[in-house]
Enzyme design. Structure first.
Site, PDB file in Angstrom:
ATOM      1  N   ASP A  68     -65.578 -32.890  27.141  1.00  0.00           N
ATOM      2  CA  ASP A  68     -66.868 -32.288  26.788  1.00  0.00           C
ATOM      3  C   ASP A  68     -67.334 -31.447  27.967  1.00  0.00           C
ATOM      4  OD1 ASP A  68     -67.662 -33.007  24.191  1.00  0.00           O
ATOM      5  OD2 ASP A  68     -68.173 -35.022  24.833  1.00  0.00           O
ATOM      6  N   ARG A 138     -78.415 -27.833  24.266  1.00  0.00           N
ATOM      7  CA  ARG A 138     -76.991 -27.679  23.956  1.00  0.00           C
ATOM      8  C   ARG A 138     -76.770 -26.524  22.995  1.00  0.00           C
ATOM      9  NH1 ARG A 138     -75.365 -33.553  21.831  1.00  0.00           N
ATOM     10  NH2 ARG A 138     -73.220 -32.781  22.046  1.00  0.00           N
ATOM     11  N   LYS A 168     -68.734 -27.103  17.494  1.00  0.00           N
ATOM     12  CA  LYS A 168     -69.340 -28.320  16.946  1.00  0.00           C
ATOM     13  C   LYS A 168     -70.825 -28.082  16.651  1.00  0.00           C
ATOM     14  CE  LYS A 168     -69.525 -30.371  21.617  1.00  0.00           C
ATOM     15  NZ  LYS A 168     -68.986 -31.427  22.468  1.00  0.00           N
ATOM     16  N   HIS A 169     -71.384 -28.865  15.742  1.00  0.00           N
ATOM     17  CA  HIS A 169     -70.872 -30.024  15.006  1.00  0.00           C
ATOM     18  C   HIS A 169     -70.970 -29.674  13.522  1.00  0.00           C
ATOM     19  CE1 HIS A 169     -72.731 -31.430  18.799  1.00  0.00           C
ATOM     20  NE2 HIS A 169     -71.792 -32.364  18.812  1.00  0.00           N
ATOM     21  N   HIS A 181     -75.684 -40.773  17.531  1.00  0.00           N
ATOM     22  CA  HIS A 181     -75.095 -41.817  18.366  1.00  0.00           C
ATOM     23  C   HIS A 181     -75.639 -43.194  17.969  1.00  0.00           C
ATOM     24  CE1 HIS A 181     -74.367 -38.246  20.838  1.00  0.00           C
ATOM     25  NE2 HIS A 181     -73.363 -38.922  21.357  1.00  0.00           N
ATOM     26  N   ASP A 252     -66.103 -36.077  15.463  1.00  0.00           N
ATOM     27  CA  ASP A 252     -66.877 -36.539  16.607  1.00  0.00           C
ATOM     28  C   ASP A 252     -66.454 -37.994  16.845  1.00  0.00           C
ATOM     29  OD1 ASP A 252     -68.730 -36.641  18.666  1.00  0.00           O
ATOM     30  OD2 ASP A 252     -70.389 -35.885  17.452  1.00  0.00           O
TER      31      ASP A 252
END
Length: 504
Positions: A68, A138, A168-169, A181, A252
């Site tokens: 990453d 991000r 991504k994503h 997460h 992911d």
């Protein structure tokens, strides 16, 4: 080893603990493991990382090695990276595609110098929901067109260094209010809206030659009641057939809460490959590549996973690996791009001259598996440039670090300690110029409240620096000077600190 066993191993990308490759991982690489993903836990310095990647390639030269590396705080290369990549939002705000391309090329050259060939970046999510708890800086921005053009420039820069990017994503993580997460987000946009917003950057990236795309653990209700990672309708029907993507689809991390709250990692591995993924990722969990390989083989044996789907996944991964092995790598980088970003962030805004002794209160987000700061907080950067400065970092509902909390009396409750931390910081700043840094205050009530508290009786000799999304500037009262860095890149922040700590 049978062809099926080798294909099953080839459809896995796994992480591991430690700074050297364990024996079971080396055996898995030798037996055909598709890819290895590195994280902060695997990195102590450039020489160590290079020795690690070379040890993996000694087992099999064409193993794909990824990391990453999104920019700002969203990278796991840390101490092995002398010129960290600026955050995507900073690049999007500057809106210079040539600078984005150069920044991506430098970042990719850093990876190439360490024999890492897959950059798990950029995020081409459209951060359309300011309450989004995970995308933040991000993303390049809040509009699909801006994200699309910078996503394409980023792909081009990475390709120039001879490595490959991972978009991504998919189909898009920008319009969520839940962190995948921890739990399973849901997007209820219509198919037409998804095409107009979420999919537009992916369409542009595919047209620009994207080679790897990462799925999102998100339910898009207009398509399926399964998360995209496990949805044949989305990975095969939408991404493969409708959008025409021919490259590698990686999931992911399957150990994320969005997946494991409903099924095991082993079952999710099989389900994701069945849906159309070519690499099932177990990134920071305790990955058992041999056990996962057996689980895939058993699924083919019991008829729950077609063998031809496993063979197709492994074929795509091997084709990418072969292509990467033929490319000329650019390994030279001098940090010119990120230094230019810092200079332009400063030149485009007004920074008052506070002198060399400000007090800094850094109101910032708690630590998270998705990001690993290159530094402890803003006071560290100020102290390096202006040794007469001082300050404190307040994270996670303005609790102090363990070291700072140890200064408090043991009998105080956590709430008392929290309140005391902010009050003590305000008291320490009296009589000195004050810099208040906020990160994503708009989605973080305690940061908003702390900012209001600190500005309640103070309007002079104070400056607010927004280090998260720039929309935070709307929270700064009229008359209080402020600026934004749109991310927490250390080189950009150093440029800002030099501007702030100059003499009046």
């Amino acid at each position: 080893m049978t062809d099926l066993e080798r294909d099953a191993a080839g459809a896995l990308i796994v992480g591991f603990a430690g700074t050297t490759a364990p024996d079971h991982l080396r055996r898995a690489v030798a037996d055909g493991l598709g890819a290895v993903i590195l994280f902060t836990r695997n990195v102590t310095g450039p020489e160590q990382v290079l020795a690690l990647t070379q040890s993996l390639r000694a087992e099999r030269p064409d193993v794909i090695i990824g990391i990453d590396h999104e920019g700002g705080e969203f990278s796991h290369l840390g101490p092995a990276n002398p010129f960290p990549l600026a955050s995507p939002r900073t690049l999007g705000d500057l809106d210079d595609v040539d600078l984005t391309r150069a920044s991506a090329r430098d970042a990719a050259a850093t990876l190439a110098s360490l024999e890492i060939d897959l950059m798990l970046a950029p995020s081409i999510d459209v951060n359309s929901n300011p309450a989004n708890p995970i995308i933040s800086t991000r993303a390049f921005g809040t509009t699909a067109e801006l994200v699309a053009r910078h996503g394409v420039a980023f792909i081009e820069g990475v390709r120039e260094a001879g490595v490959t990017s991972c978009l991504k994503h998919f189909p898009g993580h920008g319009d969520v209010a839940v962190d995948s997460h921890l739990d399973l987000p849901r997007v209820d946009r219509s198919i037409e809206a998804v095409h107009a917003v979420e999919l537009l950057p992916f369409k542009a990236a595919i047209a620009a030659g994207a080679e790897v795309i990462m799925s999102a653990h998100i339910v898009f209700s207009a398509y399926d009641d399964q998360p995209a990672t496990l949805s044949h309708r989305i990975l095969t029907g939408l991404l493969r057939e409708e959008l025409g993507f021919e490259g590698v689809i990686t999931t992911d991390a399957l150990e994320m809460g969005a997946i494991t709250k409903n099924q095991s990692i082993e079952d999710a591995t099989v389900a994701s490959i069945r849906a159309g993924a070519d690499l099932a990722m177990i990134a920071i969990g305790a990955a058992d590549p041999q056990g996962l390989t057996k689980h895939i083989v058993d699924a083919v044996g019991n008829g729950s996973l077609p063998g031809e789907r496993v063979a197709d996944a492994a074929r795509r991964v091997r084709a990418l690996a072969a292509s990467l092995g033929e490319r000329k790598r650019q390994t030279a980088f001098d940090g010119a791009a990120v230094r230019e970003v810092g200079e332009r962030v400063v030149a485009g805004q007004t920074f008052p001259a506070l002198g060399a002794t400000p007090y800094v209160i850094d109101l910032t987000q708690g630590l998270h598996p998705a990001w690993h700061p290159y530094f402890s907080g803003l006071p560290e950067i100020f102290a390096r440039i202006a040794p007469g400065s001082d300050g404190v970092v307040l994270r996670d509902q303005h609790r102090l670090s363990e070291k700072e909390a140890a200064l408090f009396e043991d009998h105080q409750s956590e709430d008392e300690q929290s309140e005391d931390a902010l009050a003590r910081a305000a008291a320490a700043a009296k009589g000195r110029p004050l810099v208040i840094a906020v990160q994503d205050a708009g989605r973080t009530p305690w940061i908003r409240e702390a900012l209001e508290f600190l500005l309640r009786d103070r309007r002079d000799d104070v400056f607010v620096l927004c280090t998260g999304i720039p929309e935070d500037q709307a929270l700064v009262p009229d008359g209080v000077p402020s600026a934004t860095t749109s991310g927490r890149n250390v080189i950009v922040l150093e440029a800002v600190v030099r501007a702030l700590t100059r003499d009046a």
